[in-house]
Design a protein around this motif. Structure first.
Motif, PDB file in Angstrom:
ATOM      1  N   ILE A  76       0.946  -1.133  -0.071  1.00  0.00           N
ATOM      2  CA  ILE A  76      -0.123  -0.007  -0.036  1.00  0.00           C
ATOM      3  C   ILE A  76       0.963   1.332  -0.105  1.00  0.00           C
ATOM      4  O   ILE A  76       0.732   2.212  -0.780  1.00  0.00           O
ATOM      5  N   ALA A  77       1.948   1.259   0.984  1.00  0.00           N
ATOM      6  CA  ALA A  77       2.789   2.169   0.897  1.00  0.00           C
ATOM      7  C   ALA A  77       3.684   2.709  -0.481  1.00  0.00           C
ATOM      8  O   ALA A  77       3.575   3.721  -0.947  1.00  0.00           O
ATOM      9  N   GLY A  78       4.057   1.536  -1.123  1.00  0.00           N
ATOM     10  CA  GLY A  78       4.634   1.522  -2.457  1.00  0.00           C
ATOM     11  C   GLY A  78       3.489   2.360  -3.751  1.00  0.00           C
ATOM     12  O   GLY A  78       3.914   2.929  -4.309  1.00  0.00           O
ATOM     13  N   SER A  79       2.399   1.668  -3.089  1.00  0.00           N
ATOM     14  CA  SER A  79       1.248   2.308  -4.129  1.00  0.00           C
ATOM     15  C   SER A  79       1.006   3.654  -4.185  1.00  0.00           C
ATOM     16  O   SER A  79       0.589   4.412  -5.144  1.00  0.00           O
ATOM     17  N   MET A  80       1.248   4.208  -2.734  1.00  0.00           N
ATOM     18  CA  MET A  80       0.921   6.020  -2.510  1.00  0.00           C
ATOM     19  C   MET A  80       2.083   6.565  -3.220  1.00  0.00           C
ATOM     20  O   MET A  80       2.177   7.889  -3.493  1.00  0.00           O
ATOM     21  N   SER A  81       3.145   6.086  -3.978  1.00  0.00           N
ATOM     22  CA  SER A  81       4.312   6.434  -4.603  1.00  0.00           C
ATOM     23  C   SER A  81       3.764   6.900  -6.109  1.00  0.00           C
ATOM     24  O   SER A  81       4.284   7.628  -6.938  1.00  0.00           O
ATOM     25  N   ILE A  82       2.392   6.158  -6.526  1.00  0.00           N
ATOM     26  CA  ILE A  82       2.008   6.293  -7.863  1.00  0.00           C
ATOM     27  C   ILE A  82       2.763   6.225  -8.988  1.00  0.00           C
ATOM     28  O   ILE A  82       3.040   6.912  -9.775  1.00  0.00           O
ATOM     29  N   GLN A  83       3.427   5.065  -8.834  1.00  0.00           N
ATOM     30  CA  GLN A  83       4.272   4.384  -9.973  1.00  0.00           C
ATOM     31  C   GLN A  83       3.580   3.268 -10.622  1.00  0.00           C
ATOM     32  O   GLN A  83       4.274   2.338 -11.173  1.00  0.00           O
ATOM     33  N   GLY A  84       2.054   2.865 -10.369  1.00  0.00           N
ATOM     34  CA  GLY A  84       1.425   1.892 -11.001  1.00  0.00           C
ATOM     35  C   GLY A  84       0.995   0.851  -9.789  1.00  0.00           C
ATOM     36  O   GLY A  84       1.964   0.835  -8.913  1.00  0.00           O
ATOM     37  N   PRO A  85      -0.040   0.050 -10.263  1.00  0.00           N
ATOM     38  CA  PRO A  85      -0.170  -0.893  -9.277  1.00  0.00           C
ATOM     39  C   PRO A  85       1.004  -2.101  -9.224  1.00  0.00           C
ATOM     40  O   PRO A  85       1.835  -2.183  -9.909  1.00  0.00           O
ATOM     41  N   VAL A  86       1.001  -2.439  -7.833  1.00  0.00           N
ATOM     42  CA  VAL A  86       1.971  -3.389  -7.397  1.00  0.00           C
ATOM     43  C   VAL A  86       2.228  -4.436  -8.287  1.00  0.00           C
ATOM     44  O   VAL A  86       3.386  -4.802  -8.526  1.00  0.00           O
ATOM     45  N   THR A  87       1.340  -5.244  -8.677  1.00  0.00           N
ATOM     46  CA  THR A  87       1.484  -6.386  -9.533  1.00  0.00           C
ATOM     47  C   THR A  87       2.231  -5.822 -10.775  1.00  0.00           C
ATOM     48  O   THR A  87       2.997  -6.777 -11.428  1.00  0.00           O
ATOM     49  N   SER A  88       1.460  -4.677 -11.376  1.00  0.00           N
ATOM     50  CA  SER A  88       2.300  -4.301 -12.761  1.00  0.00           C
ATOM     51  C   SER A  88       3.684  -3.969 -12.470  1.00  0.00           C
ATOM     52  O   SER A  88       4.779  -4.224 -13.191  1.00  0.00           O
ATOM     53  N   TRP A  89       4.171  -3.236 -11.292  1.00  0.00           N
ATOM     54  CA  TRP A  89       5.308  -2.850 -10.973  1.00  0.00           C
ATOM     55  C   TRP A  89       6.335  -3.911 -10.747  1.00  0.00           C
ATOM     56  O   TRP A  89       7.482  -3.918 -11.623  1.00  0.00           O
ATOM     57  N   VAL A  90       6.053  -4.950 -10.087  1.00  0.00           N
ATOM     58  CA  VAL A  90       6.822  -6.081  -9.981  1.00  0.00           C
ATOM     59  C   VAL A  90       6.972  -6.887 -11.245  1.00  0.00           C
ATOM     60  O   VAL A  90       8.090  -7.271 -11.627  1.00  0.00           O
ATOM     61  N   ALA A  91       6.125  -6.883 -12.217  1.00  0.00           N
ATOM     62  CA  ALA A  91       6.051  -7.627 -13.417  1.00  0.00           C
ATOM     63  C   ALA A  91       7.028  -6.926 -14.156  1.00  0.00           C
ATOM     64  O   ALA A  91       8.022  -7.456 -14.899  1.00  0.00           O
ATOM     65  N   ASP A  92       7.045  -5.621 -14.317  1.00  0.00           N
ATOM     66  CA  ASP A  92       7.787  -4.772 -15.137  1.00  0.00           C
ATOM     67  C   ASP A  92       9.274  -5.076 -14.716  1.00  0.00           C
ATOM     68  O   ASP A  92      10.207  -5.093 -15.523  1.00  0.00           O
ATOM     69  N   HIS A  93       9.589  -4.914 -13.382  1.00  0.00           N
ATOM     70  CA  HIS A  93      10.866  -5.213 -12.837  1.00  0.00           C
ATOM     71  C   HIS A  93      11.638  -6.488 -13.028  1.00  0.00           C
ATOM     72  O   HIS A  93      12.666  -6.304 -13.206  1.00  0.00           O
ATOM     73  N   ARG A  94      10.871  -7.549 -13.085  1.00  0.00           N
ATOM     74  CA  ARG A  94      11.490  -8.764 -13.235  1.00  0.00           C
ATOM     75  C   ARG A  94      11.762  -9.076 -14.722  1.00  0.00           C
ATOM     76  O   ARG A  94      12.528  -9.630 -14.726  1.00  0.00           O
TER      77      ARG A  94
END
Length: 293
Positions: A76-94
């Protein structure tokens, strides 16, 4: 990328930038004080650690384990950075790690979009309009997709993003004597300015830390360590170290490599909030170091 998402991403880039310009003018005219800066710092630290501890070192790379409530709180805290939904962020980074600086990397400055300045701009911000969220979540973030709590957090990204703006605004309202001016100052500094700076620090890891800096380990990609970015990025700028040992929970591997996120994870470990913390021994580091030619 759907047109609607492109527009939303563009607004997420442009609005914080405009607010940053407003903040420069406001600061010049003394429309900022210790309360505003404290709200900014509070929101920067909370959402920054949400990205570095939560999105990155825990959820993407599983550099340590934590209770589910800690995982969800950090998501939730990471989502508040407004860098996209957590699942999308993780998928992009992997996916970035699967194709680092090769065809398929969503934000490399070296492939797909030219080289030099053009590639650097793509890696920093251009990819947000073309490749962000394009990694197949069922492939690259299957563990999060199958987690009901993470799916719910991702689904409610827009509400969390709204809360990311309202929380500092309400803090400003209360701490400035319940005034409209205080609300707007909290929204400006703890909301938009914080988002602008955290965005560009995070994006600098994608761009600068694959373009300019120092290298210590014998690996095939172009990742680098950039010391001057270490503090504002909370330790993420030891990016070359991270690419050499992706699962490491601590990226600052040298005596002078400041890794604030690594320090916090160590503190979490002491109180039982982090377990099985992955650290790289000096022997493993030495075995992978570049050899003089």
């Amino acid at each position: 990328m759907p047109r609607s998402q492109q527009i939303a991403n563009l607004m997420a880039v442009v609005l914080p930038f405009v607010a940053f310009l407003v903040a420069i003018y406001a600061g010049w005219n003394a429309w900022v004080d210790g309360i505003d800066l404290a709200i900014f710092a509070f929101m920067y630290v909370i959402t920054g650690f949400g990205v570095t501890i939560g999105f990155h070192r825990l959820l993407t790379h599983r550099g340590f384990t934590a209770p589910k409530w800690v995982e969800y709180s950090l998501a939730i805290a990471g989502s508040m950075s407004i860098q996209g939904p957590v699942t999308s962020w993780v998928a992009d980074h992997r996916k970035h790690h699967a194709f680092t600086d090769a065809e398929g990397d969503p934000h490399s400055p070296h492939v797909g979009h030219g080289s030099g300045l053009k590639g650097l701009i793509h890696a920093h911000v251009g990819w947000i309009m073309t490749d962000q969220g394009s990694a197949q979540r069922s492939k690259y973030a299957k563990d999060l997709v199958e987690d009901r709590g993470m799916r719910r957090i991702s689904k409610n990204f827009e509400l969390i993003a709204l809360a990311s703006l309202l929380i500092p605004a309400v803090l400003g309202f209360a701490l400035h004597g319940f005034t409209l001016e205080g609300f707007l100052r909290g929204l400006l500094w703890g909301g938009f300015v914080r988002i602008f700076l955290l965005h560009h620090i995070t994006w600098s890891i994608n761009s600068i830390c694959h373009f300019h800096g120092k290298r210590r380990f014998d690996i095939d990609d172009h990742s680098t360590n950039v010391a001057w970015l270490a503090v504002p990025s909370l330790g993420e700028a030891w990016h070359h170290n991270h690419h050499a040992f992706p699962r490491a929970a601590v990226h600052g591997m040298g005596r002078r490599e400041i890794d604030i996120t690594g320090w916090v994870i160590a503190g979490m470990e002491k109180v039982g909030l982090a377990r099985d913390v992955v650290r790289i021994s000096p022997e493993r580091q030495a075995a992978k170091e570049l050899r003089p030619s």
